[in-house]
Motif scaffolding. Structure first.
Motif, PDB file in Angstrom:
ATOM      1  N   ILE A 259      47.654  -2.227  19.945  1.00  0.00           N
ATOM      2  CA  ILE A 259      46.894  -1.035  20.330  1.00  0.00           C
ATOM      3  C   ILE A 259      47.812   0.171  20.557  1.00  0.00           C
ATOM      4  O   ILE A 259      49.014   0.022  20.802  1.00  0.00           O
ATOM      5  CB  ILE A 259      46.038  -1.258  21.597  1.00  0.00           C
ATOM      6  CG1 ILE A 259      46.891  -1.771  22.751  1.00  0.00           C
ATOM      7  CG2 ILE A 259      44.898  -2.202  21.322  1.00  0.00           C
ATOM      8  CD1 ILE A 259      46.107  -1.940  24.048  1.00  0.00           C
ATOM      9  N   MET A 260      47.216   1.366  20.483  1.00  0.00           N
ATOM     10  CA  MET A 260      47.873   2.632  20.819  1.00  0.00           C
ATOM     11  C   MET A 260      47.064   3.281  21.943  1.00  0.00           C
ATOM     12  O   MET A 260      46.110   4.017  21.678  1.00  0.00           O
ATOM     13  CB  MET A 260      47.897   3.566  19.608  1.00  0.00           C
ATOM     14  CG  MET A 260      48.761   3.125  18.468  1.00  0.00           C
ATOM     15  SD  MET A 260      48.728   4.402  17.180  1.00  0.00           S
ATOM     16  CE  MET A 260      49.841   3.689  15.972  1.00  0.00           C
ATOM     17  N   PRO A 261      47.399   3.057  23.196  1.00  0.00           N
ATOM     18  CA  PRO A 261      46.542   3.521  24.297  1.00  0.00           C
ATOM     19  C   PRO A 261      46.552   5.031  24.526  1.00  0.00           C
ATOM     20  O   PRO A 261      45.635   5.559  25.142  1.00  0.00           O
ATOM     21  CB  PRO A 261      47.115   2.790  25.520  1.00  0.00           C
ATOM     22  CG  PRO A 261      47.981   1.706  24.970  1.00  0.00           C
ATOM     23  CD  PRO A 261      48.493   2.210  23.675  1.00  0.00           C
ATOM     24  N   ASN A 262      47.592   5.719  24.073  1.00  0.00           N
ATOM     25  CA  ASN A 262      47.686   7.161  24.307  1.00  0.00           C
ATOM     26  C   ASN A 262      47.686   7.935  22.993  1.00  0.00           C
ATOM     27  O   ASN A 262      48.567   7.733  22.146  1.00  0.00           O
ATOM     28  CB  ASN A 262      48.953   7.490  25.107  1.00  0.00           C
ATOM     29  CG  ASN A 262      48.889   6.947  26.519  1.00  0.00           C
ATOM     30  OD1 ASN A 262      47.958   7.240  27.262  1.00  0.00           O
ATOM     31  ND2 ASN A 262      49.874   6.147  26.898  1.00  0.00           N
ATOM     32  N   PHE A 263      46.670   8.794  22.808  1.00  0.00           N
ATOM     33  CA  PHE A 263      46.548   9.651  21.619  1.00  0.00           C
ATOM     34  C   PHE A 263      46.631   8.810  20.343  1.00  0.00           C
ATOM     35  O   PHE A 263      47.480   9.018  19.479  1.00  0.00           O
ATOM     36  CB  PHE A 263      47.603  10.758  21.641  1.00  0.00           C
ATOM     37  CG  PHE A 263      47.721  11.428  22.983  1.00  0.00           C
ATOM     38  CD1 PHE A 263      46.595  11.937  23.620  1.00  0.00           C
ATOM     39  CD2 PHE A 263      48.938  11.523  23.630  1.00  0.00           C
ATOM     40  CE1 PHE A 263      46.689  12.549  24.850  1.00  0.00           C
ATOM     41  CE2 PHE A 263      49.038  12.125  24.874  1.00  0.00           C
ATOM     42  CZ  PHE A 263      47.913  12.637  25.486  1.00  0.00           C
ATOM     43  N   GLN A 264      45.713   7.900  20.255  1.00  0.00           N
ATOM     44  CA  GLN A 264      45.693   6.874  19.221  1.00  0.00           C
ATOM     45  C   GLN A 264      45.679   7.459  17.809  1.00  0.00           C
ATOM     46  O   GLN A 264      45.121   8.532  17.569  1.00  0.00           O
ATOM     47  CB  GLN A 264      44.452   5.988  19.427  1.00  0.00           C
ATOM     48  CG  GLN A 264      44.460   4.679  18.672  1.00  0.00           C
ATOM     49  CD  GLN A 264      43.491   4.665  17.504  1.00  0.00           C
ATOM     50  OE1 GLN A 264      42.877   5.673  17.172  1.00  0.00           O
ATOM     51  NE2 GLN A 264      43.342   3.512  16.873  1.00  0.00           N
ATOM     52  N   ASN A 265      46.298   6.753  16.905  1.00  0.00           N
ATOM     53  CA  ASN A 265      46.254   7.104  15.490  1.00  0.00           C
ATOM     54  C   ASN A 265      45.280   6.165  14.793  1.00  0.00           C
ATOM     55  O   ASN A 265      45.466   4.956  14.860  1.00  0.00           O
ATOM     56  CB  ASN A 265      47.649   6.947  14.875  1.00  0.00           C
ATOM     57  CG  ASN A 265      47.708   7.373  13.418  1.00  0.00           C
ATOM     58  OD1 ASN A 265      46.861   8.109  12.932  1.00  0.00           O
ATOM     59  ND2 ASN A 265      48.718   6.883  12.712  1.00  0.00           N
ATOM     60  N   PRO A 266      44.189   6.691  14.182  1.00  0.00           N
ATOM     61  CA  PRO A 266      43.987   8.066  13.759  1.00  0.00           C
ATOM     62  C   PRO A 266      43.097   8.925  14.659  1.00  0.00           C
ATOM     63  O   PRO A 266      42.939  10.106  14.412  1.00  0.00           O
ATOM     64  CB  PRO A 266      43.279   7.881  12.422  1.00  0.00           C
ATOM     65  CG  PRO A 266      42.391   6.686  12.655  1.00  0.00           C
ATOM     66  CD  PRO A 266      43.213   5.762  13.524  1.00  0.00           C
ATOM     67  N   THR A 267      42.473   8.372  15.686  1.00  0.00           N
ATOM     68  CA  THR A 267      41.372   9.074  16.364  1.00  0.00           C
ATOM     69  C   THR A 267      41.812  10.110  17.383  1.00  0.00           C
ATOM     70  O   THR A 267      41.038  10.992  17.738  1.00  0.00           O
ATOM     71  CB  THR A 267      40.475   8.059  17.100  1.00  0.00           C
ATOM     72  OG1 THR A 267      41.241   7.457  18.151  1.00  0.00           O
ATOM     73  CG2 THR A 267      39.964   6.989  16.151  1.00  0.00           C
ATOM     74  N   GLY A 268      43.039   9.987  17.914  1.00  0.00           N
ATOM     75  CA  GLY A 268      43.505  10.908  18.940  1.00  0.00           C
ATOM     76  C   GLY A 268      43.019  10.584  20.342  1.00  0.00           C
ATOM     77  O   GLY A 268      43.401  11.262  21.304  1.00  0.00           O
ATOM     78  N   ILE A 269      42.193   9.539  20.497  1.00  0.00           N
ATOM     79  CA  ILE A 269      41.648   9.244  21.828  1.00  0.00           C
ATOM     80  C   ILE A 269      42.716   8.614  22.722  1.00  0.00           C
ATOM     81  O   ILE A 269      43.711   8.058  22.248  1.00  0.00           O
ATOM     82  CB  ILE A 269      40.428   8.305  21.762  1.00  0.00           C
ATOM     83  CG1 ILE A 269      40.856   6.880  21.387  1.00  0.00           C
ATOM     84  CG2 ILE A 269      39.372   8.815  20.821  1.00  0.00           C
ATOM     85  CD1 ILE A 269      39.822   5.855  21.703  1.00  0.00           C
ATOM     86  N   SER A 270      42.496   8.712  24.032  1.00  0.00           N
ATOM     87  CA  SER A 270      43.357   8.059  25.021  1.00  0.00           C
ATOM     88  C   SER A 270      42.513   7.140  25.892  1.00  0.00           C
ATOM     89  O   SER A 270      41.395   7.483  26.270  1.00  0.00           O
ATOM     90  CB  SER A 270      44.062   9.092  25.896  1.00  0.00           C
ATOM     91  OG  SER A 270      45.009   9.815  25.144  1.00  0.00           O
ATOM     92  N   TYR A 271      43.063   5.987  26.206  1.00  0.00           N
ATOM     93  CA  TYR A 271      42.360   5.029  27.051  1.00  0.00           C
ATOM     94  C   TYR A 271      42.316   5.540  28.486  1.00  0.00           C
ATOM     95  O   TYR A 271      43.267   6.142  28.976  1.00  0.00           O
ATOM     96  CB  TYR A 271      43.075   3.683  27.049  1.00  0.00           C
ATOM     97  CG  TYR A 271      43.018   2.904  25.753  1.00  0.00           C
ATOM     98  CD1 TYR A 271      42.947   3.523  24.515  1.00  0.00           C
ATOM     99  CD2 TYR A 271      43.054   1.509  25.777  1.00  0.00           C
ATOM    100  CE1 TYR A 271      42.904   2.805  23.342  1.00  0.00           C
ATOM    101  CE2 TYR A 271      43.012   0.764  24.602  1.00  0.00           C
ATOM    102  CZ  TYR A 271      42.944   1.419  23.389  1.00  0.00           C
ATOM    103  OH  TYR A 271      42.906   0.704  22.227  1.00  0.00           O
ATOM    104  N   SER A 272      41.229   5.267  29.150  1.00  0.00           N
ATOM    105  CA  SER A 272      41.151   5.581  30.582  1.00  0.00           C
ATOM    106  C   SER A 272      42.076   4.638  31.343  1.00  0.00           C
ATOM    107  O   SER A 272      42.401   3.535  30.881  1.00  0.00           O
ATOM    108  CB  SER A 272      39.716   5.423  31.086  1.00  0.00           C
ATOM    109  OG  SER A 272      39.318   4.050  31.044  1.00  0.00           O
TER     110      SER A 272
END
Length: 500
Positions: A259-272
């Protein structure tokens, strides 16, 4: 070895490389049933000696077989046949990646390499534009290292990495709340190699790996090359769907969760923060190692929290990957892993088998760069440059983007994720906008099985402020026309995923 003694190679041929001949000969042995599922291929050197070719020829032949899914590797054990190719059903199910006379890779776009013409506005690349590279500063530390260390700078380092650099990195990650020992840090040649080393060292053929949906294509390619079975987990605006995650962990008993929890590639979302803690808790409960790819946590503009999972890891189950490619100079291929102690030997052996060690000169230069405080100055500079681009991008999206196009604005990083109205394909849109010298990344590249045709990603990494303004305005005009067309691509509803 007897079956290999009958392999005949035409070493005078001008039409077919030797490695292709070896590949075809081995594949023929599989087609005739002389090589069956689970059979071990000869060691590279042994087969090279038998056929009187160099080792690279056999390595290349094995690589093609692996890319076709015909063989898989076990670190420290060897290369094994994946399936009974003489069974017609198995043969017909294989991808036809190899053609008669030579090895031709898949199209560039399907490999996530998108051809960029001169003067194109490049929203496709997540690699920084060259004007941001700290060339003069790095040139200075390179010269200092060469004056100081002379020829020693070009020698092999230990596979785990240059020890003074690992000490400096231990101090560096302390600011991220990651407290570890220098012995747990492994230097790697970029994040992609880090993922590959983890897969080589930990995964066996047929192991399950969980990933986000959508996810980073490079990671998917690595796991597939290891013969892993990839299972995607639904991604929401604040991170993984926890119910879906736990259900699939129970069902598939995966070795890894990537997983990419911070500023995910490709969506840019960050996990709470809440979901980060819950994911750690679930992984602990089922003894699943997490691979955390810290893609861009340095570029946090508006997020309240960008804590790494590794900083929350009290049971040593998170493998932390950090690359400097997106915030430094990608061609240097430098990064590091923080590896849980139980996996130390497997990862070290896989690194040694991959390239022995990362460039000693570059490791020494980066260590000096960190010690002099130049790295911290560069991070501040990059943050200010990207913040300007980020704010302009948000303003332009709000101003120009058609309301039919759905998106969730990120709070940092460089990626923006969009969804077209039902029935429209981003691949078709891609063909239209490239004719206007604009390029982006179609969303299907980031999904398993080529799904996600309605999605596309725009990145601000390689575009300046003027290009963003013009590019988004022009793209939005093209989108307005595209959406209003009556002749729309029909996509089955099964290929749609909820907006992230």
């Amino acid at each position: 070895m007897k079956i290999y003694e009958n392999i005949q190679l035409n070493k005078e041929s001008n039409f077919q490389h030797l490695y292709i001949q070896v590949y075809k000969a081995l594949k023929d042995l599989m087609l005739t049933g002389e090589l069956k599922k689970g059979d071990k291929l000869p060691p590279i050197r042994k087969l090279a000696d038998l056929l009187d070719v160099n080792n690279v020829t056999v390595v290349s032949a094995y690589r093609i077989l692996e890319e076709e899914g015909l063989v898989y590797k076990k670190i420290g054990s060897g290369t094994y046949v994946t399936l009974n190719l003489h069974d017609k059903e198995n043969y017909e199910s294989l991808p036809k990646g190899i053609i008669e006379e030579d090895y031709i890779p898949n199209s560039l776009i399907e490999q996530s390499h998108i051809h960029i013409e001169e003067n194109m506005i490049n929203f496709a690349s997540a690699t920084p534009s060259t004007d941001l590279f700290p060339v003069d500063d790095f040139k200075q530390v390179l010269n200092e290292v060469l004056d100081r260390d002379k020829g020693s700078a070009f020698g092999y380092q230990e596979s785990q990495g240059y020890y003074p650099l690992r000490i400096a990195l231990k101090k560096y990650i302390h600011q991220y709340g990651i407290h570890t020992e220098t012995s747990n840090i492994h230097i790697i040649s970029g994040a992609q190699q880090g993922i590959d080393i983890i897969a080589k060292g930990i995964l066996n053929y047929g192991d399950h790996v969980l990933i986000e949906n959508p996810s980073y294509t490079g990671a998917m390619a690595v796991f597939q090359s290891r013969g892993a079975k990839i299972i995607d987990v639904a991604l929401e605006e604040d991170g993984l769907n926890l119910q879906d995650l736990e259900k699939k962990i129970v069902a598939y008993q995966p070795k890894l969760l990537y997983i990419m929890p911070n500023f995910q590639n490709p969506t840019g979302i960050s996990y709470s923060f809440k979901k980060k803690k819950e994911i750690i808790k679930i992984a602990n409960k089922y003894n699943v190692f997490i691979v955390e790819d810290d893609y861009l946590s340095d570029l946090n503009f508006f997020a309240n929290d960008n804590a790494t999972l590794k900083s929350l890891d009290t049971n040593d189950i998170v493998i932390y990957i950090k690359s400097f490619s997106k915030i430094f100079m990608p061609g240097l291929r430098l990064g590091f892993l923080v590896v849980p102690r139980p996996l130390f030997e497997e990862v070290l052996l896989a690194k040694h088998a991959t390239d022995i060690s990362t460039s000693g000169l570059l490791q020494r230069a980066l260590e000096l760069y960190l010690l002099k405080g130049t790295w911290q100055q560069h991070i501040k500079y990059m943050e200010s440059q990207y913040r300007q681009r980020f704010e302009i991008m948000i303003r332009c999206i709000k101003k120009y983007m058609p309301q039919e196009v759905k998106y969730v604005l990120p709070k940092g990083g460089v990626n923006f994720w969009f969804k077209l109205p039902k029935g429209l394909s981003a691949k078709e849109l891609y063909e239209i906008v490239t004719k206007e010298n604009i390029v982006f990344a179609p969303g299907n590249l980031f999904f398993l099985n080529n799904d996600g045709l309605a999605y596309f990603r725009l990145s601000i990494a390689a575009v300046n402020e003027k290009e963003i303004e013009y590019g988004i305005r022009k793209l939005s005009e093209l989108l307005h026309n595209f959406i209003s067309q009556e002749n729309k691509v029909s996509i089955p509803s099964s290929q749609y995923t909820p907006i992230l």
